[in-house]
Design a protein around this motif. Structure first.
Motif, PDB file in Angstrom:
ATOM      1  N   GLY A 107       0.804  -1.207   0.000  1.00 54.75           N
ATOM      2  CA  GLY A 107       0.000   0.000   0.000  1.00 54.75           C
ATOM      3  C   GLY A 107       0.841   1.262   0.000  1.00 54.75           C
ATOM      4  N   ILE A 108       1.903   1.256   0.791  1.00 50.14           N
ATOM      5  CA  ILE A 108       2.773   2.437   0.865  1.00 50.14           C
ATOM      6  C   ILE A 108       3.497   2.658  -0.462  1.00 50.14           C
ATOM      7  CG2 ILE A 108       4.743   3.463   2.062  1.00 50.14           C
ATOM      8  CD1 ILE A 108       3.850   1.780   4.544  1.00 50.14           C
ATOM      9  N   MET A 109       4.044   1.570  -1.048  1.00 46.58           N
ATOM     10  CA  MET A 109       4.727   1.697  -2.336  1.00 46.58           C
ATOM     11  C   MET A 109       3.762   2.167  -3.417  1.00 46.58           C
ATOM     12  SD  MET A 109       7.803   0.925  -1.512  1.00 46.58           S
ATOM     13  CE  MET A 109       7.387   1.431   0.170  1.00 46.58           C
ATOM     14  N   HIS A 110       2.539   1.682  -3.369  1.00 49.62           N
ATOM     15  CA  HIS A 110       1.559   2.055  -4.383  1.00 49.62           C
ATOM     16  C   HIS A 110       1.314   3.554  -4.376  1.00 49.62           C
ATOM     17  CE1 HIS A 110      -2.434   2.231  -6.372  1.00 49.62           C
ATOM     18  NE2 HIS A 110      -1.959   1.217  -7.054  1.00 49.62           N
ATOM     19  N   VAL A 111       1.145   4.133  -3.200  1.00 47.00           N
ATOM     20  CA  VAL A 111       0.914   5.575  -3.112  1.00 47.00           C
ATOM     21  C   VAL A 111       2.160   6.348  -3.535  1.00 47.00           C
ATOM     22  CG1 VAL A 111       0.393   7.480  -1.551  1.00 47.00           C
ATOM     23  CG2 VAL A 111      -0.856   5.325  -1.339  1.00 47.00           C
ATOM     24  N   LEU A 112       3.332   5.915  -3.081  1.00 46.49           N
ATOM     25  CA  LEU A 112       4.563   6.622  -3.417  1.00 46.49           C
ATOM     26  C   LEU A 112       4.812   6.660  -4.922  1.00 46.49           C
ATOM     27  CD1 LEU A 112       6.988   5.379  -0.608  1.00 46.49           C
ATOM     28  CD2 LEU A 112       5.945   7.647  -0.818  1.00 46.49           C
ATOM     29  N   MET A 113       4.376   5.622  -5.632  1.00 45.59           N
ATOM     30  CA  MET A 113       4.600   5.590  -7.080  1.00 45.59           C
ATOM     31  C   MET A 113       3.759   6.609  -7.844  1.00 45.59           C
ATOM     32  SD  MET A 113       5.308   1.617  -8.140  1.00 45.59           S
ATOM     33  CE  MET A 113       3.978   0.875  -7.201  1.00 45.59           C
ATOM     34  N   HIS A 114       2.821   7.270  -7.171  1.00 41.09           N
ATOM     35  CA  HIS A 114       2.067   8.353  -7.791  1.00 41.09           C
ATOM     36  C   HIS A 114       2.784   9.697  -7.639  1.00 41.09           C
ATOM     37  CE1 HIS A 114      -1.088   5.299  -7.329  1.00 41.09           C
ATOM     38  NE2 HIS A 114      -1.757   5.948  -8.261  1.00 41.09           N
ATOM     39  N   MET A 115       3.875   9.701  -6.880  1.00 39.03           N
ATOM     40  CA  MET A 115       4.606  10.935  -6.601  1.00 39.03           C
ATOM     41  C   MET A 115       5.741  11.136  -7.604  1.00 39.03           C
ATOM     42  SD  MET A 115       3.318  12.264  -3.731  1.00 39.03           S
ATOM     43  CE  MET A 115       4.664  13.243  -3.046  1.00 39.03           C
ATOM     44  N   GLU A 116       6.236  12.365  -7.661  1.00 39.38           N
ATOM     45  CA  GLU A 116       7.450  12.659  -8.429  1.00 39.38           C
ATOM     46  C   GLU A 116       8.628  12.261  -7.541  1.00 39.38           C
ATOM     47  OE1 GLU A 116       9.118  13.728 -11.935  1.00 39.38           O
ATOM     48  OE2 GLU A 116       6.998  14.153 -11.536  1.00 39.38           O
ATOM     49  N   LEU A 117       9.237  11.117  -7.837  1.00 39.55           N
ATOM     50  CA  LEU A 117      10.265  10.566  -6.955  1.00 39.55           C
ATOM     51  C   LEU A 117      11.664  10.952  -7.409  1.00 39.55           C
ATOM     52  CD1 LEU A 117       8.863   6.947  -6.400  1.00 39.55           C
ATOM     53  CD2 LEU A 117       8.585   8.944  -4.920  1.00 39.55           C
ATOM     54  N   LYS A 118      12.540  11.143  -6.447  1.00 40.23           N
ATOM     55  CA  LYS A 118      13.957  11.359  -6.721  1.00 40.23           C
ATOM     56  C   LYS A 118      14.579  10.032  -7.148  1.00 40.23           C
ATOM     57  CE  LYS A 118      13.871  14.663  -2.896  1.00 40.23           C
ATOM     58  NZ  LYS A 118      14.316  14.905  -1.498  1.00 40.23           N
ATOM     59  N   PRO A 119      15.709  10.062  -7.851  1.00 40.65           N
ATOM     60  CA  PRO A 119      16.321   8.809  -8.329  1.00 40.65           C
ATOM     61  C   PRO A 119      16.561   7.787  -7.223  1.00 40.65           C
ATOM     62  CG  PRO A 119      17.344  10.672  -9.422  1.00 40.65           C
ATOM     63  CD  PRO A 119      16.424  11.256  -8.392  1.00 40.65           C
ATOM     64  N   ASP A 120      17.065   8.220  -6.068  1.00 44.04           N
ATOM     65  CA  ASP A 120      17.323   7.270  -4.988  1.00 44.04           C
ATOM     66  C   ASP A 120      16.026   6.714  -4.402  1.00 44.04           C
ATOM     67  OD1 ASP A 120      16.777   9.836  -3.912  1.00 44.04           O
ATOM     68  OD2 ASP A 120      17.706   9.287  -2.006  1.00 44.04           O
ATOM     69  N   GLU A 121      14.977   7.526  -4.421  1.00 46.74           N
ATOM     70  CA  GLU A 121      13.682   7.051  -3.935  1.00 46.74           C
ATOM     71  C   GLU A 121      13.089   6.023  -4.892  1.00 46.74           C
ATOM     72  OE1 GLU A 121      12.376  11.185  -1.621  1.00 46.74           O
ATOM     73  OE2 GLU A 121      11.668  10.795  -3.673  1.00 46.74           O
ATOM     74  N   MET A 122      13.228   6.269  -6.181  1.00 45.10           N
ATOM     75  CA  MET A 122      12.762   5.295  -7.169  1.00 45.10           C
ATOM     76  C   MET A 122      13.458   3.957  -6.972  1.00 45.10           C
ATOM     77  SD  MET A 122      12.527   7.633 -10.630  1.00 45.10           S
ATOM     78  CE  MET A 122      11.972   6.268 -11.633  1.00 45.10           C
ATOM     79  N   GLU A 123      14.760   3.989  -6.729  1.00 44.44           N
ATOM     80  CA  GLU A 123      15.507   2.743  -6.525  1.00 44.44           C
ATOM     81  C   GLU A 123      15.052   2.033  -5.257  1.00 44.44           C
ATOM     82  OE1 GLU A 123      17.537   1.263  -8.690  1.00 44.44           O
ATOM     83  OE2 GLU A 123      16.867   2.910  -9.994  1.00 44.44           O
ATOM     84  N   ASP A 124      14.727   2.795  -4.224  1.00 43.62           N
ATOM     85  CA  ASP A 124      14.253   2.176  -2.984  1.00 43.62           C
ATOM     86  C   ASP A 124      12.896   1.514  -3.175  1.00 43.62           C
ATOM     87  OD1 ASP A 124      16.500   2.847  -1.585  1.00 43.62           O
ATOM     88  OD2 ASP A 124      15.590   4.468  -0.427  1.00 43.62           O
ATOM     89  N   VAL A 125      12.018   2.164  -3.918  1.00 41.30           N
ATOM     90  CA  VAL A 125      10.704   1.580  -4.177  1.00 41.30           C
ATOM     91  C   VAL A 125      10.851   0.318  -5.023  1.00 41.30           C
ATOM     92  CG1 VAL A 125       8.487   1.917  -5.345  1.00 41.30           C
ATOM     93  CG2 VAL A 125       9.434   3.739  -3.912  1.00 41.30           C
ATOM     94  N   LYS A 126      11.615   0.413  -6.102  1.00 45.72           N
ATOM     95  CA  LYS A 126      11.831  -0.772  -6.946  1.00 45.72           C
ATOM     96  C   LYS A 126      12.478  -1.902  -6.155  1.00 45.72           C
ATOM     97  CE  LYS A 126      14.002   1.305 -10.426  1.00 45.72           C
ATOM     98  NZ  LYS A 126      14.680   1.439 -11.740  1.00 45.72           N
ATOM     99  N   GLY A 127      13.490  -1.558  -5.366  1.00 44.77           N
ATOM    100  CA  GLY A 127      14.194  -2.574  -4.591  1.00 44.77           C
ATOM    101  C   GLY A 127      13.297  -3.238  -3.573  1.00 44.77           C
ATOM    102  N   THR A 128      12.403  -2.481  -2.965  1.00 48.51           N
ATOM    103  CA  THR A 128      11.466  -3.047  -1.984  1.00 48.51           C
ATOM    104  C   THR A 128      10.506  -4.022  -2.645  1.00 48.51           C
ATOM    105  OG1 THR A 128      11.620  -1.063  -0.604  1.00 48.51           O
ATOM    106  CG2 THR A 128       9.681  -2.459  -0.303  1.00 48.51           C
ATOM    107  N   LEU A 129       9.978  -3.648  -3.799  1.00 52.25           N
ATOM    108  CA  LEU A 129       9.054  -4.533  -4.507  1.00 52.25           C
ATOM    109  C   LEU A 129       9.765  -5.792  -5.006  1.00 52.25           C
ATOM    110  CD1 LEU A 129       6.975  -1.870  -6.478  1.00 52.25           C
ATOM    111  CD2 LEU A 129       6.252  -3.188  -4.475  1.00 52.25           C
ATOM    112  N   LYS A 130      10.996  -5.650  -5.462  1.00 51.29           N
ATOM    113  CA  LYS A 130      11.738  -6.833  -5.922  1.00 51.29           C
ATOM    114  C   LYS A 130      12.114  -7.738  -4.748  1.00 51.29           C
ATOM    115  CE  LYS A 130      13.288  -4.929 -10.298  1.00 51.29           C
ATOM    116  NZ  LYS A 130      14.352  -4.799 -11.305  1.00 51.29           N
ATOM    117  N   TYR A 131      12.357  -7.140  -3.588  1.00 54.64           N
ATOM    118  CA  TYR A 131      12.569  -7.934  -2.374  1.00 54.64           C
ATOM    119  C   TYR A 131      11.333  -8.783  -2.078  1.00 54.64           C
ATOM    120  CZ  TYR A 131      12.560  -8.804   2.683  1.00 54.64           C
ATOM    121  OH  TYR A 131      12.459  -9.385   3.929  1.00 54.64           O
ATOM    122  N   MET A 132      10.151  -8.206  -2.225  1.00 52.12           N
ATOM    123  CA  MET A 132       8.909  -8.940  -1.995  1.00 52.12           C
ATOM    124  C   MET A 132       8.742 -10.060  -3.004  1.00 52.12           C
ATOM    125  SD  MET A 132       6.478  -5.634  -1.179  1.00 52.12           S
ATOM    126  CE  MET A 132       4.984  -6.571  -0.834  1.00 52.12           C
TER     127      MET A 132
END
Length: 423
Positions: A240-265
């Motif tokens: 749920g948290i990643m889903h909302v964050l992906m609607h935001m304008e993310l910084k490069p390091d934030e994008m990597e954290d979101v992608k990395g978290t989902l790939k961890y799952m």
């Protein structure tokens, strides 16, 4: 485990009939597999079936309004979207969007005004379970109604909502749920309605908290807790948290954290393709709900595939949807943890792939409900929800799904899915 869901004996795929046949005045093809009423529904051409969904939705809507508004003498006992009166208002708003019935919009506005009074002292800040939902939906409905006074009222009250340091980060009661309300306002009223500076500050706090907890020995770039558990699902956890964050304008390091978290799952899902409900529950492959398990995570993975254009996310979403097809005919009716919510995993995949098989599977789940849900609830074989007329637990969610099945290309999981690519 099988006592949680009905065996899915429906055909894996039946191509939609193009036209009605002369043998069935309702438009159902007589050559449908099997001779059950469900099989006949599945074989109907979509324009005919769409009308059946619409009629059923509007009948359910009337029942829900009577039970949640008329029978309560227009008193709000629970103002929330999840199980309360705001859920009825949200259903009426969707009905207005489908039918253009101005009576729905007027009644929606009336219910929101009552929710506004009931929620005035609430400290909950989210769209689904808090004050932000009342103010955000109130403002949007006021705009549709051309009521500038109410629009100003709700927007001013939305600006007064304060997030304390002690609130969690998850969707139902935390920062992600407040951010979703901001996104909802900006989509329907215009960018900047919820200031980017406000949203950015909330997102910064979410990333700070997620990184801090992840550093305590975890292998995911981000991790969050709710009541002491590190949840994964859409309602309280990572998805749920990643889903909302992906609607935001993310910084490069934030994008990597979101992608990395989902790939961890994805790396740590069950062999079945389902997902644990939490870090602490890695050996219990049981829950196939929006709130916990494959259905909600599938929606998030579809969003990731759109945002990051990474095929790994789309493949994982398809795998999750396969779990939903096999184990998602739950013995519950609702959006949060029932068949109604599970159907949206297929609708979401249909949107991004255009694959008719996913639309068929959504149609199959909706037809199962249309054909037998009320009977199964009446006999006790299906749980109608602790709040049986509510949006997230009861038949309100089924009515909402039926409305979305009228125009499946515009379907969105309520209070979760928002933007599609190009919108």
């Amino acid at each position: 485990m099988a006592d949680r869901f009905f065996p899915n004996t429906m055909p894996v795929f039946v191509p939609a009939a193009a036209t009605a046949t002369s043998d069935d005045e309702d438009g159902g093809a007589v050559s449908a597999p099997g001779d059950s009423s469900l099989a006949k529904l599945l074989a109907k051409p979509y324009p005919v079936l769409s009308e059946s969904f619409k009629r059923a939705a509007l009948d359910l809507k009337e029942t829900i309004v009577v039970q949640t508004w008329g029978a309560t003498r227009q008193r709000v006992r629970d103002f929330t979207l999840y199980c309360g009166s705001l859920g009825t208002a949200f259903l009426l708003f969707r009905s207005y969007q489908i039918t253009s019935n101005s009576n729905d919009l007027a009644l929606c506005s009336q219910i929101i005004r009552a929710c506004d009074s009931a929620s005035a002292k609430s400290r909950d800040v989210t769209f689904i379970c808090g004050r932000a939902g009342v103010c955000a939906l109130g403002a949007v409905v006021a705009k549709y109604a051309g009521d500038t006074h109410s629009l100003t009222h709700y927007l001013n009250h939305f600006k007064e909502i304060k997030l304390s340091k002690s609130i969690p980060d998850e969707l139902l009661y935390g920062r992600a749920g407040f951010l979703w309300a901001c996104l909802f306002l900006n989509k329907h009223i215009g960018e900047g309605t919820a200031p980017s500076s406000t949203m950015r500050a909330v997102a910064d706090e979410i990333f700070k908290n997620g990184r801090a907890l992840a550093k305590r020995g975890g292998k995911s770039p981000l991790m969050f807790e709710w009541y002491g558990e590190k949840y994964w699902g859409a309602a309280h956890g990572l998805a749920g948290i990643m889903h909302v964050l992906m609607h935001m304008e993310l910084k490069p390091d934030e994008m990597e954290d979101v992608k990395g978290t989902l790939k961890y799952m994805i790396r740590n899902r069950f062999p079945s393709g389902n997902y644990p409900s939490s870090e602490e529950d890695r050996n219990r492959d049981v829950l196939v709900h929006w709130c916990h398990g494959a259905p909600g995570i599938a929606l998030t993975l579809v969003k990731a595939a759109e945002v990051f254009r990474d095929e790994e996310f789309l493949r994982a979403a398809v795998d999750a949807a396969e779990v939903v097809w096999n184990r998602g005919l739950l013995k519950r009716v609702g959006i949060c943890h029932g068949i109604s919510g599970n159907a949206y995993a297929f609708l979401s995949l249909y949107h991004v792939t255009g694959n008719a098989e996913f639309l068929y599977r959504a149609k199959a789940f909706a037809c199962f409900l249309l054909d037998r849900a009320l009977k199964l609830i009446s006999t006790g074989e299906m749980h109608g929800g602790d709040n049986p007329y509510s949006l997230f637990e009861g038949i309100g969610g089924m009515a909402y799904l039926f409305l979305d099945m009228v125009e499946p290309s515009a379907a969105r999981f309520p209070a979760y899915e928002l933007y599609r690519k190009g919108e």
